[in-house]
Write a protein that holds these residues in place. Structure first.
Motif, PDB file in Angstrom:
ATOM      1  N   GLU A  45     -36.499   0.943 -22.113  1.00  0.00           N
ATOM      2  CA  GLU A  45     -37.869   0.423 -22.204  1.00  0.00           C
ATOM      3  C   GLU A  45     -37.949  -0.750 -23.170  1.00  0.00           C
ATOM      4  N   LEU A  46     -37.319  -0.600 -24.315  1.00  0.00           N
ATOM      5  CA  LEU A  46     -37.334  -1.674 -25.309  1.00  0.00           C
ATOM      6  C   LEU A  46     -36.588  -2.906 -24.791  1.00  0.00           C
ATOM      7  N   GLU A  47     -35.535  -2.686 -24.030  1.00  0.00           N
ATOM      8  CA  GLU A  47     -34.781  -3.810 -23.467  1.00  0.00           C
ATOM      9  C   GLU A  47     -35.635  -4.604 -22.476  1.00  0.00           C
ATOM     10  N   ARG A  48     -36.436  -3.893 -21.669  1.00  0.00           N
ATOM     11  CA  ARG A  48     -37.240  -4.557 -20.635  1.00  0.00           C
ATOM     12  C   ARG A  48     -38.534  -5.174 -21.162  1.00  0.00           C
ATOM     13  N   ASP A  49     -38.976  -4.738 -22.329  1.00  0.00           N
ATOM     14  CA  ASP A  49     -40.249  -5.199 -22.888  1.00  0.00           C
ATOM     15  C   ASP A  49     -40.039  -6.548 -23.587  1.00  0.00           C
ATOM     16  N   ASP A  50     -40.593  -7.604 -23.002  1.00  0.00           N
ATOM     17  CA  ASP A  50     -40.392  -8.943 -23.560  1.00  0.00           C
ATOM     18  C   ASP A  50     -41.093  -9.155 -24.897  1.00  0.00           C
ATOM     19  N   SER A  51     -42.050  -8.297 -25.227  1.00  0.00           N
ATOM     20  CA  SER A  51     -42.723  -8.440 -26.518  1.00  0.00           C
ATOM     21  C   SER A  51     -41.863  -7.909 -27.667  1.00  0.00           C
ATOM     22  N   ILE A  52     -40.855  -7.085 -27.340  1.00  0.00           N
ATOM     23  CA  ILE A  52     -39.947  -6.545 -28.344  1.00  0.00           C
ATOM     24  C   ILE A  52     -38.859  -7.578 -28.610  1.00  0.00           C
ATOM     25  N   LYS A  53     -38.883  -8.152 -29.803  1.00  0.00           N
ATOM     26  CA  LYS A  53     -37.964  -9.238 -30.137  1.00  0.00           C
ATOM     27  C   LYS A  53     -36.646  -8.760 -30.734  1.00  0.00           C
ATOM     28  N   GLY A  54     -36.639  -7.560 -31.279  1.00  0.00           N
ATOM     29  CA  GLY A  54     -35.431  -7.000 -31.867  1.00  0.00           C
ATOM     30  C   GLY A  54     -35.618  -5.516 -32.079  1.00  0.00           C
ATOM     31  N   GLY A  77     -38.858  -2.995 -32.159  1.00  0.00           N
ATOM     32  CA  GLY A  77     -38.679  -1.627 -31.697  1.00  0.00           C
ATOM     33  C   GLY A  77     -37.827  -0.832 -32.673  1.00  0.00           C
ATOM     34  N   VAL A  78     -38.056   0.466 -32.696  1.00  0.00           N
ATOM     35  CA  VAL A  78     -37.243   1.377 -33.503  1.00  0.00           C
ATOM     36  C   VAL A  78     -36.768   2.511 -32.609  1.00  0.00           C
ATOM     37  N   VAL A  79     -35.477   2.751 -32.617  1.00  0.00           N
ATOM     38  CA  VAL A  79     -34.889   3.886 -31.902  1.00  0.00           C
ATOM     39  C   VAL A  79     -34.401   4.873 -32.949  1.00  0.00           C
ATOM     40  N   ARG A  80     -34.930   6.078 -32.914  1.00  0.00           N
ATOM     41  CA  ARG A  80     -34.541   7.101 -33.891  1.00  0.00           C
ATOM     42  C   ARG A  80     -33.535   8.058 -33.259  1.00  0.00           C
ATOM     43  N   VAL A  81     -32.351   8.094 -33.841  1.00  0.00           N
ATOM     44  CA  VAL A  81     -31.312   9.031 -33.417  1.00  0.00           C
ATOM     45  C   VAL A  81     -31.196  10.065 -34.529  1.00  0.00           C
ATOM     46  N   GLU A  82     -31.738  11.254 -34.279  1.00  0.00           N
ATOM     47  CA  GLU A  82     -31.844  12.255 -35.341  1.00  0.00           C
ATOM     48  C   GLU A  82     -31.264  13.591 -34.882  1.00  0.00           C
ATOM     49  N   GLY A  83     -30.566  14.256 -35.785  1.00  0.00           N
ATOM     50  CA  GLY A  83     -30.020  15.575 -35.492  1.00  0.00           C
ATOM     51  C   GLY A  83     -28.808  15.512 -34.582  1.00  0.00           C
TER      52      GLY A  83
END
Length: 305
Positions: A72-81, A52-58
């Protein structure tokens, strides 16, 4: 005798530009729907391992979208990092703290690497500190640990144009920070105490997240900005490198090799027409009005470079 129905021009012929925009909007809507449907499909074996990628912009002025996406990324088991990509000079205090807390929760379950772009200062650094490791470019501007309150004094201008304010408050400090008069010593003391309490929270959170002594962080928390290379030498950053280097580090921490699918967000749910109007008109006007009203109406506490 010609048939009127046969000679009448079609809508697309009479309004080619409008027809083209409608087709484009329809195509974008279909594409957005397909992407949303794909996003909602079950994960696991179908999706495989993803990052997963979280973009914090501006400027950080709100936290709902970022906190929601991190969840969402925390709950998604397919997201490994997760890669936390930050390109922000900071922003308002409470939203910065909310995103920081969300990243901390995520980092308890999955590897999280922060990658700093051109700037990740003040509130941007606050959020980065919640990651397990931070990578910055050597010339990234970061640090700027501190809080500032913005106030505007228009007393002299108001007197020139014959403008005055009648202020009725329920308490002595309720009108502190009004732009129509000079601040009293007691008001300055009161507002300074608020700023310093927020600053104390900032320093404590950085020290805890980074595993540093509080005194060590406090010595650096006088508002100074550092380059990525300086921050690395001071212990505020763990590695030097760009976004690809950070992705390689994240794969290593996740035990992944080769190409890995990436899911980026937060996803903006806007139509093409709304995005065009927003970029060209709505956002500039909104920012200008916000700057004017915030400067005149009330003090703002910000983690801002």
């Amino acid at each position: 005798m010609p048939n009127p129905a046969a000679t009448k021009a079609s809508f697309s012929q009479r309004h080619p530009i409008l027809f083209g925009l409608m087709l484009l909007a329809a195509a974008m809507a279909l594409f957005g729907g397909a992407m949303a449907a794909f996003h909602l499909l079950p994960t696991g074996e179908f999706a495989g391992a993803r990052l997963g990628v979280v973009r914090v912009e501006g400027l950080i002025v709100g936290s709902e979208d970022l906190v929601g996406w991190i969840g969402e990324l925390e709950r998604d088991d397919s997201i490994k990092g997760v890669l936390l990509r930050i390109d922000s000079p900071g922003g308002v205090v409470a939203p910065s703290q909310e995103v920081y807390a969300a990243v901390l929760r995520l980092a308890e379950r999955k590897p999280v690497i922060a990658s700093m772009g051109a700037v990740a200062a003040s509130g941007g650094y606050y959020i980065a500190a919640a990651a397990q490791e931070i990578m910055a470019n050597p010339s990234t501007l970061t640090g700027s640990i501190g809080v500032r309150m913005e106030l505007l004094n228009i007393r002299a201008l108001a007197e020139k144009v014959g403008l005055s304010q009648t202020l009725i408050t329920s308490g002595e400090m309720k009108g502190a920070g009004t732009p129509f008069r000079e601040m009293s010593p007691r008001e300055r003391e009161y507002l300074t105490a608020v700023v310093m309490d927020m600053h104390d929270q900032f320093v404590s959170d950085i020290a805890q997240a980074r595993g540093m002594e509080r005194e060590q962080v406090a010595a650096l928390a006088d508002g100074r900005a550092f380059t990525g290379r300086q921050a690395h030498g001071l212990g505020l950053v763990d590695h030097l490198g760009g976004m690809e280097d950070a992705m390689d580090l994240l794969r290593e921490r996740c035990g992944l090799t080769g190409e890995t699918p990436v899911l980026e967000g937060p996803i903006e749910e806007k139509s093409l027409l709304l995005r065009v109007l927003s970029a060209a008109i709505i956002e500039p006007v909104s920012e200008a009005v916000s700057e004017m009203t915030s400067a005149i109406s009330a003090p703002r506490w910000v983690f801002l470079f």
